[in-house]
Design a protein around this motif. Sequence first.
Motif, PDB file in Angstrom:
ATOM      1  N   LEU A  98       2.031  64.889  63.214  1.00 58.49           N
ATOM      2  CA  LEU A  98       1.619  64.233  61.964  1.00 58.49           C
ATOM      3  C   LEU A  98       1.199  65.271  60.929  1.00 58.49           C
ATOM      4  CD1 LEU A  98      -0.485  61.454  63.706  1.00 58.49           C
ATOM      5  CD2 LEU A  98       1.693  61.100  62.535  1.00 58.49           C
ATOM      6  N   PHE A 134       0.688  55.807  55.064  1.00 57.34           N
ATOM      7  CA  PHE A 134       1.629  54.981  54.306  1.00 57.34           C
ATOM      8  C   PHE A 134       1.474  53.493  54.674  1.00 57.34           C
ATOM      9  CE2 PHE A 134       5.064  58.576  53.928  1.00 57.34           C
ATOM     10  CZ  PHE A 134       4.200  59.290  53.117  1.00 57.34           C
ATOM     11  N   GLY A 140       4.777  47.665  56.369  1.00 60.77           N
ATOM     12  CA  GLY A 140       5.150  48.635  57.398  1.00 60.77           C
ATOM     13  C   GLY A 140       6.557  49.114  57.128  1.00 60.77           C
ATOM     14  N   THR A 164      -3.210  51.016  57.723  1.00 58.75           N
ATOM     15  CA  THR A 164      -3.395  50.751  59.156  1.00 58.75           C
ATOM     16  C   THR A 164      -2.451  51.603  59.992  1.00 58.75           C
ATOM     17  OG1 THR A 164      -3.703  49.018  60.820  1.00 58.75           O
ATOM     18  CG2 THR A 164      -1.764  48.788  59.386  1.00 58.75           C
ATOM     19  N   PHE A 165      -2.772  51.718  61.284  1.00 55.52           N
ATOM     20  CA  PHE A 165      -1.995  52.526  62.253  1.00 55.52           C
ATOM     21  C   PHE A 165      -1.935  53.995  61.847  1.00 55.52           C
ATOM     22  CE2 PHE A 165       0.684  48.437  62.724  1.00 55.52           C
ATOM     23  CZ  PHE A 165      -0.060  47.989  63.799  1.00 55.52           C
ATOM     24  N   ILE A 166      -2.999  54.528  61.295  1.00 55.92           N
ATOM     25  CA  ILE A 166      -2.918  55.898  60.796  1.00 55.92           C
ATOM     26  C   ILE A 166      -3.351  56.912  61.860  1.00 55.92           C
ATOM     27  CG2 ILE A 166      -3.611  57.474  58.941  1.00 55.92           C
ATOM     28  CD1 ILE A 166      -1.833  54.954  58.157  1.00 55.92           C
ATOM     29  N   GLY A 167      -2.395  57.734  62.262  1.00 52.97           N
ATOM     30  CA  GLY A 167      -2.652  58.773  63.263  1.00 52.97           C
ATOM     31  C   GLY A 167      -3.579  59.836  62.701  1.00 52.97           C
ATOM     32  N   LYS A 212      -4.727  51.871  72.157  1.00 54.27           N
ATOM     33  CA  LYS A 212      -3.259  51.893  72.289  1.00 54.27           C
ATOM     34  C   LYS A 212      -2.836  51.870  73.764  1.00 54.27           C
ATOM     35  CE  LYS A 212      -2.211  55.762  70.036  1.00 54.27           C
ATOM     36  NZ  LYS A 212      -3.505  56.416  69.746  1.00 54.27           N
ATOM     37  N   THR A 220      -5.688  56.627  66.461  1.00 56.80           N
ATOM     38  CA  THR A 220      -4.918  55.862  65.470  1.00 56.80           C
ATOM     39  C   THR A 220      -5.850  54.782  64.939  1.00 56.80           C
ATOM     40  OG1 THR A 220      -2.926  56.239  66.792  1.00 56.80           O
ATOM     41  CG2 THR A 220      -2.797  54.514  65.117  1.00 56.80           C
ATOM     42  N   LEU A 369       6.639  53.892  71.832  1.00 53.50           N
ATOM     43  CA  LEU A 369       6.279  53.962  70.410  1.00 53.50           C
ATOM     44  C   LEU A 369       7.453  54.415  69.548  1.00 53.50           C
ATOM     45  CD1 LEU A 369       4.186  53.969  68.089  1.00 53.50           C
ATOM     46  CD2 LEU A 369       3.675  56.347  68.695  1.00 53.50           C
ATOM     47  N   ILE A 372       9.603  52.408  67.279  1.00 55.07           N
ATOM     48  CA  ILE A 372       8.839  51.620  66.304  1.00 55.07           C
ATOM     49  C   ILE A 372       8.342  52.481  65.153  1.00 55.07           C
ATOM     50  CG2 ILE A 372       6.723  50.260  65.975  1.00 55.07           C
ATOM     51  CD1 ILE A 372       7.025  49.394  68.953  1.00 55.07           C
ATOM     52  N   PHE A 373       7.711  53.596  65.502  1.00 50.64           N
ATOM     53  CA  PHE A 373       7.025  54.305  64.418  1.00 50.64           C
ATOM     54  C   PHE A 373       7.972  55.264  63.706  1.00 50.64           C
ATOM     55  CE2 PHE A 373       6.131  58.611  65.598  1.00 50.64           C
ATOM     56  CZ  PHE A 373       5.110  59.128  64.842  1.00 50.64           C
ATOM     57  N   GLY A 374       7.626  55.554  62.450  1.00 50.13           N
ATOM     58  CA  GLY A 374       8.520  56.386  61.642  1.00 50.13           C
ATOM     59  C   GLY A 374       9.789  55.638  61.256  1.00 50.13           C
ATOM     60  N   THR A 376      11.499  51.586  62.353  1.00 53.36           N
ATOM     61  CA  THR A 376      11.929  50.949  63.602  1.00 53.36           C
ATOM     62  C   THR A 376      13.436  51.147  63.818  1.00 53.36           C
ATOM     63  OG1 THR A 376      12.454  48.856  62.520  1.00 53.36           O
ATOM     64  CG2 THR A 376      10.182  49.122  63.309  1.00 53.36           C
ATOM     65  N   GLU A 378      15.528  48.856  64.140  1.00 57.24           N
ATOM     66  CA  GLU A 378      16.254  47.903  63.289  1.00 57.24           C
ATOM     67  C   GLU A 378      16.440  48.493  61.885  1.00 57.24           C
ATOM     68  OE1 GLU A 378      13.544  47.085  65.212  1.00 57.24           O
ATOM     69  OE2 GLU A 378      14.801  46.241  66.776  1.00 57.24           O
ATOM     70  N   ILE A 379      15.411  49.144  61.393  1.00 61.06           N
ATOM     71  CA  ILE A 379      15.518  49.762  60.058  1.00 61.06           C
ATOM     72  C   ILE A 379      16.515  50.935  60.103  1.00 61.06           C
ATOM     73  CG2 ILE A 379      14.231  51.021  58.263  1.00 61.06           C
ATOM     74  CD1 ILE A 379      13.687  47.953  58.342  1.00 61.06           C
TER      75      ILE A 379
HETATM   76  C1  LIG Z   1       0.744  54.206  67.471  1.00 57.77           C
HETATM   77  C2  LIG Z   1       1.226  54.110  66.061  1.00 57.77           C
HETATM   78  C3  LIG Z   1       1.069  55.203  65.215  1.00 57.77           C
HETATM   79  C4  LIG Z   1       1.465  55.108  63.891  1.00 57.77           C
HETATM   80  N1  LIG Z   1       1.206  56.161  63.056  1.00 57.77           N
HETATM   81  C5  LIG Z   1       1.402  55.982  61.713  1.00 57.77           C
HETATM   82  C6  LIG Z   1       0.935  56.977  60.792  1.00 57.77           C
HETATM   83  O1  LIG Z   1       0.392  58.027  61.179  1.00 57.77           O
HETATM   84  N2  LIG Z   1       1.106  56.747  59.446  1.00 57.77           N
HETATM   85  C7  LIG Z   1       1.696  55.603  58.989  1.00 57.77           C
HETATM   86  O2  LIG Z   1       1.816  55.462  57.774  1.00 57.77           O
HETATM   87  N3  LIG Z   1       2.152  54.651  59.845  1.00 57.77           N
HETATM   88  C8  LIG Z   1       2.007  54.812  61.184  1.00 57.77           C
HETATM   89  N4  LIG Z   1       2.430  53.839  62.066  1.00 57.77           N
HETATM   90  C9  LIG Z   1       3.052  52.635  61.544  1.00 57.77           C
HETATM   91  C10 LIG Z   1       4.519  52.491  61.899  1.00 57.77           C
HETATM   92  O3  LIG Z   1       5.313  53.415  61.184  1.00 57.77           O
HETATM   93  C11 LIG Z   1       4.899  51.021  61.625  1.00 57.77           C
HETATM   94  O4  LIG Z   1       4.294  50.268  62.669  1.00 57.77           O
HETATM   95  C12 LIG Z   1       6.393  50.787  61.579  1.00 57.77           C
HETATM   96  O5  LIG Z   1       6.951  51.376  60.434  1.00 57.77           O
HETATM   97  C13 LIG Z   1       6.750  49.292  61.597  1.00 57.77           C
HETATM   98  O6  LIG Z   1       6.002  48.593  60.654  1.00 57.77           O
HETATM   99  P1  LIG Z   1       5.210  47.256  61.100  1.00 57.77           P
HETATM  100  O7  LIG Z   1       4.408  47.597  62.297  1.00 57.77           O
HETATM  101  O8  LIG Z   1       4.508  46.722  59.918  1.00 57.77           O
HETATM  102  O9  LIG Z   1       6.343  46.268  61.577  1.00 57.77           O
HETATM  103  P2  LIG Z   1       7.124  45.207  60.648  1.00 57.77           P
HETATM  104  O10 LIG Z   1       7.621  45.891  59.436  1.00 57.77           O
HETATM  105  O11 LIG Z   1       6.273  44.005  60.489  1.00 57.77           O
HETATM  106  O12 LIG Z   1       8.355  44.853  61.572  1.00 57.77           O
HETATM  107  C14 LIG Z   1       8.260  43.898  62.652  1.00 57.77           C
HETATM  108  C15 LIG Z   1       9.642  43.741  63.276  1.00 57.77           C
HETATM  109  O13 LIG Z   1      10.561  43.236  62.306  1.00 57.77           O
HETATM  110  C16 LIG Z   1      11.657  44.100  62.187  1.00 57.77           C
HETATM  111  N5  LIG Z   1      12.099  44.157  60.798  1.00 57.77           N
HETATM  112  C17 LIG Z   1      11.327  44.369  59.698  1.00 57.77           C
HETATM  113  N6  LIG Z   1      12.085  44.391  58.599  1.00 57.77           N
HETATM  114  C18 LIG Z   1      13.367  44.230  59.003  1.00 57.77           C
HETATM  115  C19 LIG Z   1      14.632  44.179  58.344  1.00 57.77           C
HETATM  116  N7  LIG Z   1      14.732  44.354  57.027  1.00 57.77           N
HETATM  117  N8  LIG Z   1      15.734  43.955  59.083  1.00 57.77           N
HETATM  118  C20 LIG Z   1      15.648  43.806  60.425  1.00 57.77           C
HETATM  119  N9  LIG Z   1      14.497  43.831  61.114  1.00 57.77           N
HETATM  120  C21 LIG Z   1      13.377  44.049  60.414  1.00 57.77           C
HETATM  121  C22 LIG Z   1      11.149  45.440  62.667  1.00 57.77           C
HETATM  122  O14 LIG Z   1      12.207  46.278  63.077  1.00 57.77           O
HETATM  123  C23 LIG Z   1      10.223  45.042  63.784  1.00 57.77           C
HETATM  124  O15 LIG Z   1      10.955  44.833  64.953  1.00 57.77           O
HETATM  125  C24 LIG Z   1       2.085  53.931  63.421  1.00 57.77           C
HETATM  126  C25 LIG Z   1       2.285  52.859  64.288  1.00 57.77           C
HETATM  127  C26 LIG Z   1       1.848  52.932  65.585  1.00 57.77           C
HETATM  128  C27 LIG Z   1       2.046  51.732  66.480  1.00 57.77           C
END
Ligand SMILES: Cc1cc2nc3c(=O)[nH]c(=O)nc-3n(C[C@H](O)[C@H](O)[C@H](O)COP(=O)(O)OP(=O)(O)OC[C@H]3O[C@@H](n4cnc5c(N)ncnc54)[C@H](O)[C@@H]3O)c2cc1C
Length: 388
Positions: A98, A134, A140, A164-167, A212, A220, A369, A372-374, A376, A378-379
């Motif tokens: 990070l 972010f 997210g 939220t979820f800020i490392g 976690k 986090t 993780l 999902i992070f950085g 997903t 799907e994205i």
């Molecule tokens: C342990 C941990 C550490 C993290 N560290 C950081 C950090 O240091 N800094 C930071 O800024 N963030 C951090 N994150 C956040 C992480 O980057 C987000 O959790 C991630 O980007 C997904 O966002 P969300 O959780 O809001 O999921 P959502 O955006 O709500 O997504 C939920 C689901 O819907 C799907 N989805 C959403 N939109 C679409 C679409 N358009 N098409 C298809 N499917 C879709 C997703 O793929 C996912 O499966 C961390 C998360 C975790 C769990």
Amino acid sequence: MKGTPPVKRALFEEDHEQFRELATEFNTREVSGKYAQWEKDHQIPREVWQSAGENGLLGLAVPEEFGGMGIDDYRFRVVLDEEFVRAGHLAVALAFHLHDDLVLPYLLAYGSDELKAKWLPRMVDGSTITSCAFTEPGAGSDLRAVRTKAVRDGEDWLLSGQKTFIGNGAFGDAAVVLARTDAESGRATESSFSLFMVERSEGYTNGNPFDKMGLRASDTAELFFDEVRVSDADRIGEVGQGLRYVKEQLPQARLAIAVAAAAIGTASFDQALEHAKNRSTFGQALTQYQNTRFELANLKTESHVTQTFVDQAVLAFNNGELDAHEAAEVKLWASESAKELSDKALQIHGGYGYIMEYPIAQSFTAARLLTIFGGTSEIMRETIGRAL
Ligand SMILES: Cc1cc2nc3c(=O)[nH]c(=O)nc-3n(C[C@H](O)[C@H](O)[C@H](O)COP(=O)(O)OP(=O)(O)OC[C@H]3O[C@@H](n4cnc5c(N)ncnc54)[C@H](O)[C@@H]3O)c2cc1C
């Protein structure tokens, strides 16, 4: 050193192997034997950051004039990540990632000299621990929904909002924050956001570290900003260019996760092989069963394929040729691969795989993780698909 050597790779040269020795020594001296306690505490002690700084393991890319070594060869970051993963110190890999892969690139690419002189030496020596803030409860995957806002107040800005979820969020000292700088104008556009380097001060608070499922030593947490005063000198780059900067830095952010994922895939294979050799059922080692050998063969082959793909992306990145779409491909592939490999390697462990003191349980929860992070999976698929 735990695990077998990585597959034969053309990626590294002598200098990288020497750096690997330094990283291995650091792991043995500073982390081994203490890591389990840090996992319970949800915290990597500050002294470890400082020791990493003294050993030249932080802020690798920082130019010499700002206290660093000016290493723009990404292979050194790869070595470091791999050694933390190989030693089973996965949360340290995440915490340093990070700091070095997410925060640093913004300061280096867009920061003024004044901003660099203020922050970079402190990041290199480990006296300042940084976060990349972010994500928000309502934003997210969709960063355009970010609601944290920065409003002009004389020469300064007043920052308000929630992340939220800020490392490194609970114990960090400062964060790169993505905020709206045109909150009064209704619907967000591409130029609605700016980046700020925000130091912990009045109005900057955090929640408790989240409980976690894995990577527990890395804290986090939620961050709260209540009219935090931010000097305009701590603005990163131009007003309104925040989202553009985030997009421009996606290749490194995604590649870094792919590097860790490949290392976790390889470690999972190593862990499964060791267990299968040492565990007997029905009077014979697990490796005597054809099914186990086939599973191990699959793990070995897939981790090799993934490593080759990731290594190729590292070289492309070094040459300035890895774009955000290719980085999405390698992040998608490597993180999904790590998830699958760690799952199959856990199965080979039987019940022991479910016990957290076994390294495979740590690999499995860490790998979970990465899709999902950085961004997903799907994205990543959306990104790749849209560019076709
Ligand atoms: C342990 C941990 C550490 C993290 N560290 C950081 C950090 O240091 N800094 C930071 O800024 N963030 C951090 N994150 C956040 C992480 O980057 C987000 O959790 C991630 O980007 C997904 O966002 P969300 O959780 O809001 O999921 P959502 O955006 O709500 O997504 C939920 C689901 O819907 C799907 N989805 C959403 N939109 C679409 C679409 N358009 N098409 C298809 N499917 C879709 C997703 O793929 C996912 O499966 C961390 C998360 C975790 C769990």
